[in-house]
Design a protein around this motif. Structure first.
Motif, PDB file in Angstrom:
ATOM      1  N   PRO A  56       0.812  -1.205   0.000  1.00 24.99           N
ATOM      2  CA  PRO A  56       0.000   0.000   0.000  1.00 24.99           C
ATOM      3  C   PRO A  56       0.851   1.263   0.000  1.00 24.99           C
ATOM      4  CG  PRO A  56      -0.750  -1.534   1.675  1.00 24.99           C
ATOM      5  CD  PRO A  56       0.474  -2.135   1.062  1.00 24.99           C
TER       6      PRO A  56
ATOM      7  N   VAL B  49       1.435   2.692  -3.298  1.00 24.73           N
ATOM      8  CA  VAL B  49       0.264   3.267  -3.949  1.00 24.73           C
ATOM      9  C   VAL B  49       0.028   4.679  -3.414  1.00 24.73           C
ATOM     10  CG1 VAL B  49      -2.191   2.946  -4.389  1.00 24.73           C
ATOM     11  CG2 VAL B  49      -0.688   0.943  -4.206  1.00 24.73           C
ATOM     12  N   GLU B  50       0.094   4.828  -2.100  1.00 28.55           N
ATOM     13  CA  GLU B  50      -0.152   6.146  -1.514  1.00 28.55           C
ATOM     14  C   GLU B  50       0.747   6.340  -0.292  1.00 28.55           C
ATOM     15  OE1 GLU B  50      -3.992   8.482   0.069  1.00 28.55           O
ATOM     16  OE2 GLU B  50      -4.360   6.871  -1.365  1.00 28.55           O
ATOM     17  N   PRO B  51       2.004   6.724  -0.499  1.00 25.90           N
ATOM     18  CA  PRO B  51       2.926   6.822   0.626  1.00 25.90           C
ATOM     19  C   PRO B  51       2.597   7.984   1.571  1.00 25.90           C
ATOM     20  CG  PRO B  51       4.009   7.411  -1.440  1.00 25.90           C
ATOM     21  CD  PRO B  51       2.613   7.053  -1.784  1.00 25.90           C
ATOM     22  N   SER B  52       2.767   7.746   2.868  1.00 19.97           N
ATOM     23  CA  SER B  52       2.581   8.818   3.839  1.00 19.97           C
ATOM     24  C   SER B  52       3.819   9.722   3.810  1.00 19.97           C
ATOM     25  CB  SER B  52       2.420   8.228   5.237  1.00 19.97           C
ATOM     26  OG  SER B  52       3.640   7.635   5.613  1.00 19.97           O
TER      27      SER B  52
ATOM     28  N   GLU C 166       7.561   8.735   2.654  1.00 18.37           N
ATOM     29  CA  GLU C 166       8.243   9.508   1.610  1.00 18.37           C
ATOM     30  C   GLU C 166       9.626   9.937   2.100  1.00 18.37           C
ATOM     31  OE1 GLU C 166       8.365  10.300  -2.014  1.00 18.37           O
ATOM     32  OE2 GLU C 166       6.845   8.942  -1.256  1.00 18.37           O
TER      33      GLU C 166
END
Ligand SMILES: NC(=O)c1ccc[n+]([C@@H]2O[C@H](COP(=O)([O-])OP(=O)(O)OC[C@H]3O[C@@H](n4cnc5c(N)ncnc54)[C@H](O)[C@@H]3O)[C@@H](O)[C@H]2O)c1
Length: 281
Positions: free
Chosen positions: A206, A209-212, A216
């Motif tokens: 996950p 797909v959408e790194p925090s 990052e």
């Protein structure tokens, strides 16, 4: 091996980074080279560059995790060149460098490439080298194969260090004439931090797909360490020399090697280990 000119090298993960530098170095030493990689367009470009040194260089698209594809790589090498002498089991992926939840599919991807790629490399090429009574295998492990870690990358590289040393003792014990080197790079300036470019969809954690923001940051830190690492060509010189001098350990960062002493000391002193102090880049 004492003479490389006119002989044949196979390099996996040869379209980028260290693999490309190894192929280039061996071609400059007069070797014919089989360059293999999972990335077809980059491989074509890399083959054209290495072929400019004047020896015969071919490319073979190969996923090292796929045993049949590795059999084809072996068969093509023998078809084209009749023999193989130097084998660099080098292809590797970093896995999820951003952290996040443990992901079983990602573990499988990393172990399939980093560990099974090396196992297939042994299975396909070792019998050819042993029968010939001459050759050298270089497995690309990592400092991550010596330092504490709990992710798939660490597990894969510890395993590669272990089986490479085992292979070295076996080859020596049986006096096969086959040399073995274990390459343990520190940071080297390659594309390894972007290895999710080759991540199969089902293995994408996950975080990819959408790194925090924190994930990052981890990625940026690693990217900085890698891009400020040693040039791959310097590592390629070390690998070339290790083949000629029959050297087992190839460490590219002696500062990081110092950090391994803490583990040894903790074992000898029968005490709990401290996290090793790593040098600043
Ligand atoms: N760069 C570093 O700091 C560093 C440090 C320690 C170890 N390593 C190891 O060095 C090796 C080479 O990586 P690099 O740093 O040159 O990175 P890189 O990403 O530049 O090159 C790796 C190559 O392997 C290929 N590859 C990926 N998956 C593959 C697969 N399934 N089958 C075949 N090829 C595949 C990629 O397409 C790429 O061309 C890896 O085993 C890596 O773990 C790198």
């Amino acid at each position: 091996m004492k003479e490389l000119s006119g002989k044949t090298a196979v390099v996996t993960g040869a379209a980028s980074g260290m693999g490309l530098a190894f192929a280039d170095r061996f071609a400059r030493a007069g070797m014919n080279v089989v360059m293999s990689d999972i990335e077809a367009p980059r491989l074509d470009e890399a083959v054209a560059g290495v072929a400019a040194h004047g020896t015969r260089v071919i490319g073979q698209v190969t996923n090292v995790a796929d045993g049949d594809a590795m059999d084809e790589l072996g068969a093509r090498t023998i078809d084209e060149f009749g023999a193989v002498h130097v084998v660099c089991n080098n292809a590797g992926v970093a896995g999820n460098v951003r952290g996040g939840e443990l992901n079983v599919a990602e573990w499988k991807w990393v172990l399939d490439v980093n560990l099974w790629g090396v196992i297939h490399g042994h299975r396909v090429f070792l019998p050819l080298l042993v029968e010939q009574g001459e050759g050298h295998i270089i497995n690309t492990a990592s400092m991550a194969g010596h330092l504490p870690g709990h992710g798939a990358y660490s597990a894969s590289k510890w395993a590669v260090v272990g089986i490479t040393q085992g292979l070295f003792h076996q080859m020596q014990g049986e006096q096969t004439g086959v040399g073995v080197s274990c390459l343990c790079p520190g940071f080297v300036s390659t594309e390894i931090h972007n290895s999710d470019r080759n991540c199969p969809e089902e293995a994408a954690p996950p975080a990819l797909v959408e790194p925090s923001a924190e994930e990052e940051m981890r990625f940026n830190f690693l990217a900085d360490m890698v891009t400020s690492g040693r040039p791959p060509a310097e590592v390629a010189d070390m690998v070339h020399d290790a083949v000629l001098n029959d050297t087992f350990w190839i460490f590219t960062d002696l500062g990081m090697v110092q950090a391994l002493k803490e583990k040894h000391d903790s074992i000898m002193e029968n005490r709990n280990p401290q996290f090793p102090a790593l040098p600043q880049q």
